[in-house]
Scaffold this motif. Structure first.
Motif, PDB file in Angstrom:
ATOM      1  N   LEU A   1       0.766  -0.974  -0.054  1.00 44.17           N
ATOM      2  CA  LEU A   1      -0.105  -0.046  -0.271  1.00 44.17           C
ATOM      3  C   LEU A   1       0.846   1.562  -0.191  1.00 44.17           C
ATOM      4  O   LEU A   1       0.250   2.351  -0.587  1.00 44.17           O
ATOM      5  CB  LEU A   1      -0.876  -0.046   1.124  1.00 44.17           C
ATOM      6  CG  LEU A   1      -1.872   1.211   1.247  1.00 44.17           C
ATOM      7  CD1 LEU A   1      -2.816   1.280  -0.012  1.00 44.17           C
ATOM      8  CD2 LEU A   1      -2.124   0.758   2.592  1.00 44.17           C
ATOM      9  N   ARG A   2       1.910   1.179   1.025  1.00 49.59           N
ATOM     10  CA  ARG A   2       3.224   2.845   1.088  1.00 49.59           C
ATOM     11  C   ARG A   2       3.482   2.483  -0.353  1.00 49.59           C
ATOM     12  O   ARG A   2       3.548   3.764  -1.345  1.00 49.59           O
ATOM     13  CB  ARG A   2       3.902   1.938   1.852  1.00 49.59           C
ATOM     14  CG  ARG A   2       4.667   2.973   2.065  1.00 49.59           C
ATOM     15  CD  ARG A   2       5.633   3.252   3.950  1.00 49.59           C
ATOM     16  NE  ARG A   2       5.115   2.319   4.458  1.00 49.59           N
ATOM     17  CZ  ARG A   2       6.345   1.050   4.351  1.00 49.59           C
ATOM     18  NH1 ARG A   2       7.070   1.264   5.390  1.00 49.59           N
ATOM     19  NH2 ARG A   2       5.532   0.323   5.398  1.00 49.59           N
ATOM     20  N   ARG A   3       3.550   1.318  -1.360  1.00 51.56           N
ATOM     21  CA  ARG A   3       4.054   1.507  -2.890  1.00 51.56           C
ATOM     22  C   ARG A   3       3.109   2.269  -3.564  1.00 51.56           C
ATOM     23  O   ARG A   3       3.361   2.754  -4.414  1.00 51.56           O
ATOM     24  CB  ARG A   3       5.786   0.519  -3.293  1.00 51.56           C
ATOM     25  CG  ARG A   3       6.256   0.277  -2.478  1.00 51.56           C
ATOM     26  CD  ARG A   3       7.220  -1.020  -2.632  1.00 51.56           C
ATOM     27  NE  ARG A   3       6.007  -2.432  -3.186  1.00 51.56           N
ATOM     28  CZ  ARG A   3       6.107  -3.429  -2.342  1.00 51.56           C
ATOM     29  NH1 ARG A   3       6.744  -3.334  -1.770  1.00 51.56           N
ATOM     30  NH2 ARG A   3       5.224  -4.310  -2.516  1.00 51.56           N
ATOM     31  N   LEU A   4       1.753   1.520  -3.577  1.00 51.83           N
ATOM     32  CA  LEU A   4       1.132   2.609  -4.731  1.00 51.83           C
ATOM     33  C   LEU A   4       1.115   3.804  -3.866  1.00 51.83           C
ATOM     34  O   LEU A   4       1.011   4.348  -5.458  1.00 51.83           O
ATOM     35  CB  LEU A   4      -0.243   1.516  -3.913  1.00 51.83           C
ATOM     36  CG  LEU A   4      -1.501   1.881  -4.621  1.00 51.83           C
ATOM     37  CD1 LEU A   4      -2.405   0.745  -4.969  1.00 51.83           C
ATOM     38  CD2 LEU A   4      -1.929   2.439  -4.086  1.00 51.83           C
ATOM     39  N   LEU A   5       1.106   4.297  -2.982  1.00 56.32           N
ATOM     40  CA  LEU A   5       0.829   5.389  -2.579  1.00 56.32           C
ATOM     41  C   LEU A   5       1.869   6.267  -3.044  1.00 56.32           C
ATOM     42  O   LEU A   5       1.533   7.084  -3.769  1.00 56.32           O
ATOM     43  CB  LEU A   5       0.291   5.864  -1.223  1.00 56.32           C
ATOM     44  CG  LEU A   5      -1.118   5.308  -0.323  1.00 56.32           C
ATOM     45  CD1 LEU A   5      -1.095   5.003   0.686  1.00 56.32           C
ATOM     46  CD2 LEU A   5      -2.397   5.942  -1.578  1.00 56.32           C
ATOM     47  N   GLN A   6       2.938   6.265  -3.218  1.00 57.89           N
ATOM     48  CA  GLN A   6       4.109   6.962  -3.257  1.00 57.89           C
ATOM     49  C   GLN A   6       4.182   6.346  -4.760  1.00 57.89           C
ATOM     50  O   GLN A   6       4.444   7.856  -6.100  1.00 57.89           O
ATOM     51  CB  GLN A   6       5.769   6.066  -2.791  1.00 57.89           C
ATOM     52  CG  GLN A   6       6.616   7.087  -3.571  1.00 57.89           C
ATOM     53  CD  GLN A   6       7.996   6.346  -3.235  1.00 57.89           C
ATOM     54  OE1 GLN A   6       8.173   5.955  -2.440  1.00 57.89           O
ATOM     55  NE2 GLN A   6       8.944   6.488  -4.150  1.00 57.89           N
ATOM     56  N   THR A   7       3.908   5.899  -5.625  1.00 54.28           N
ATOM     57  CA  THR A   7       3.816   5.179  -6.863  1.00 54.28           C
ATOM     58  C   THR A   7       2.368   6.546  -7.555  1.00 54.28           C
ATOM     59  O   THR A   7       2.833   7.588  -8.244  1.00 54.28           O
ATOM     60  CB  THR A   7       3.488   4.129  -7.796  1.00 54.28           C
ATOM     61  OG1 THR A   7       4.061   3.450  -7.383  1.00 54.28           O
ATOM     62  CG2 THR A   7       3.445   4.038  -8.961  1.00 54.28           C
ATOM     63  N   MET A   8       1.321   6.754  -7.307  1.00 51.79           N
ATOM     64  CA  MET A   8       0.526   7.853  -7.771  1.00 51.79           C
ATOM     65  C   MET A   8       0.832   8.801  -7.192  1.00 51.79           C
ATOM     66  O   MET A   8       1.020  10.065  -8.027  1.00 51.79           O
ATOM     67  CB  MET A   8      -1.043   7.093  -6.710  1.00 51.79           C
ATOM     68  CG  MET A   8      -2.041   8.215  -6.522  1.00 51.79           C
ATOM     69  SD  MET A   8      -3.162   8.344  -5.407  1.00 51.79           S
ATOM     70  CE  MET A   8      -2.520   9.465  -4.045  1.00 51.79           C
ATOM     71  N   HIS A   9       1.181   9.421  -5.970  1.00 58.37           N
ATOM     72  CA  HIS A   9       1.785  10.508  -5.917  1.00 58.37           C
ATOM     73  C   HIS A   9       2.970  11.248  -7.342  1.00 58.37           C
ATOM     74  O   HIS A   9       2.512  12.524  -7.074  1.00 58.37           O
ATOM     75  CB  HIS A   9       2.499  10.140  -4.617  1.00 58.37           C
ATOM     76  CG  HIS A   9       3.391  11.614  -3.911  1.00 58.37           C
ATOM     77  ND1 HIS A   9       2.573  12.926  -3.303  1.00 58.37           N
ATOM     78  CD2 HIS A   9       4.559  12.679  -4.353  1.00 58.37           C
ATOM     79  CE1 HIS A   9       3.887  14.277  -2.970  1.00 58.37           C
ATOM     80  NE2 HIS A   9       4.723  13.827  -4.383  1.00 58.37           N
ATOM     81  N   ASP A  10       3.893  10.316  -6.869  1.00 53.37           N
ATOM     82  CA  ASP A  10       4.992  10.350  -8.077  1.00 53.37           C
ATOM     83  C   ASP A  10       4.695  11.074  -9.485  1.00 53.37           C
ATOM     84  O   ASP A  10       5.463  12.046  -9.504  1.00 53.37           O
ATOM     85  CB  ASP A  10       6.056   9.423  -7.901  1.00 53.37           C
ATOM     86  CG  ASP A  10       6.923   9.633  -6.742  1.00 53.37           C
ATOM     87  OD1 ASP A  10       6.386  10.378  -5.362  1.00 53.37           O
ATOM     88  OD2 ASP A  10       8.230   8.643  -6.685  1.00 53.37           O
ATOM     89  N   ARG A  11       3.519   9.770  -9.754  1.00 53.73           N
ATOM     90  CA  ARG A  11       3.106  10.415 -11.254  1.00 53.73           C
ATOM     91  C   ARG A  11       2.362  11.433 -11.086  1.00 53.73           C
ATOM     92  O   ARG A  11       2.196  12.533 -12.222  1.00 53.73           O
ATOM     93  CB  ARG A  11       2.115   8.553 -11.449  1.00 53.73           C
ATOM     94  CG  ARG A  11       2.941   7.662 -12.024  1.00 53.73           C
ATOM     95  CD  ARG A  11       1.524   6.693 -12.338  1.00 53.73           C
ATOM     96  NE  ARG A  11       1.326   7.084 -13.433  1.00 53.73           N
ATOM     97  CZ  ARG A  11      -0.078   6.008 -13.342  1.00 53.73           C
ATOM     98  NH1 ARG A  11      -0.126   4.833 -13.114  1.00 53.73           N
ATOM     99  NH2 ARG A  11      -0.836   6.669 -14.943  1.00 53.73           N
ATOM    100  N   LEU A  12       1.111  12.249 -10.465  1.00 53.55           N
ATOM    101  CA  LEU A  12       1.211  13.005 -10.249  1.00 53.55           C
ATOM    102  C   LEU A  12       1.985  14.427  -9.825  1.00 53.55           C
ATOM    103  O   LEU A  12       1.456  15.546 -11.138  1.00 53.55           O
ATOM    104  CB  LEU A  12      -0.579  13.239  -8.905  1.00 53.55           C
ATOM    105  CG  LEU A  12      -1.394  13.349  -9.211  1.00 53.55           C
ATOM    106  CD1 LEU A  12      -2.223  12.480  -7.233  1.00 53.55           C
ATOM    107  CD2 LEU A  12      -2.602  13.708 -10.074  1.00 53.55           C
TER     108      LEU A  12
END
Length: 151
Positions: free
Chosen positions: A135-146
């Motif tokens: 979940l932490r990796r998923l949220l970081q990926t979302m953040h970085d893409r945005l």
């Protein structure tokens, strides 16, 4: 490929209605891709940003991820992790791309965050370190893409 054939995504303004729609699309895509890794997860996040330009509106996004499915909310909801802050206080963190960031830049961001909390311009509640690694990796990926799509 000619310039006319190249699809260019417009740059998003952080916390704009378009940014929220893009966030929802990215998060839904990532949750669907990683649903198997998210079995047993029940996590809610809520972020509220005030004084958003150009009209000083308040932007809210919230989501609950349960067993590899995501539901979005347009109003603040009780959350496992919550951030509230004014646009200018939150913007440097929103624009930071964490993938590949060096320790010095992370330190500057941490100092900015502490200063904004001390000034009463930013609050956060919850413990991100307690969430699962997927979940932490998923949220970081979302953040970085945005962040890559923002100005």
């Amino acid at each position: 490929m000619t310039p006319a054939q190249v699809k260019v995504r417009p740059i998003l303004q952080f916390a704009s209605p378009e940014w929220i729609l893009r966030l929802q699309a990215i998060l839904a895509e990532l949750v669907a891709e990683r649903a198997a890794e998210l079995k047993g997860v029940d996590f809610t996040i809520c972020e509220v940003f005030t004084d958003v330009p150009p009209d000083a509106h308040t932007a809210v996004w919230a989501a609950r991820i349960v067993d590899g499915c995501v539901t979005f909310f347009e109003q603040p909801v009780p959350a496992d992790y919550e951030v509230r802050g004014d646009y200018d206080a939150v913007l440097p963190g929103a624009l930071m791309i964490y993938e590949g960031v060096d320790g010095e830049e992370l330190g500057r961001q941490a100092e900015h965050r502490k200063a904004m909390i001390a000034a009463g311009r930013l609050t956060s509640q919850g413990d991100l370190s307690a969430m699962s690694k997927p979940l932490r990796r998923l949220l970081q990926t979302m953040h970085d893409r945005l962040a890559r799509e923002c100005r």
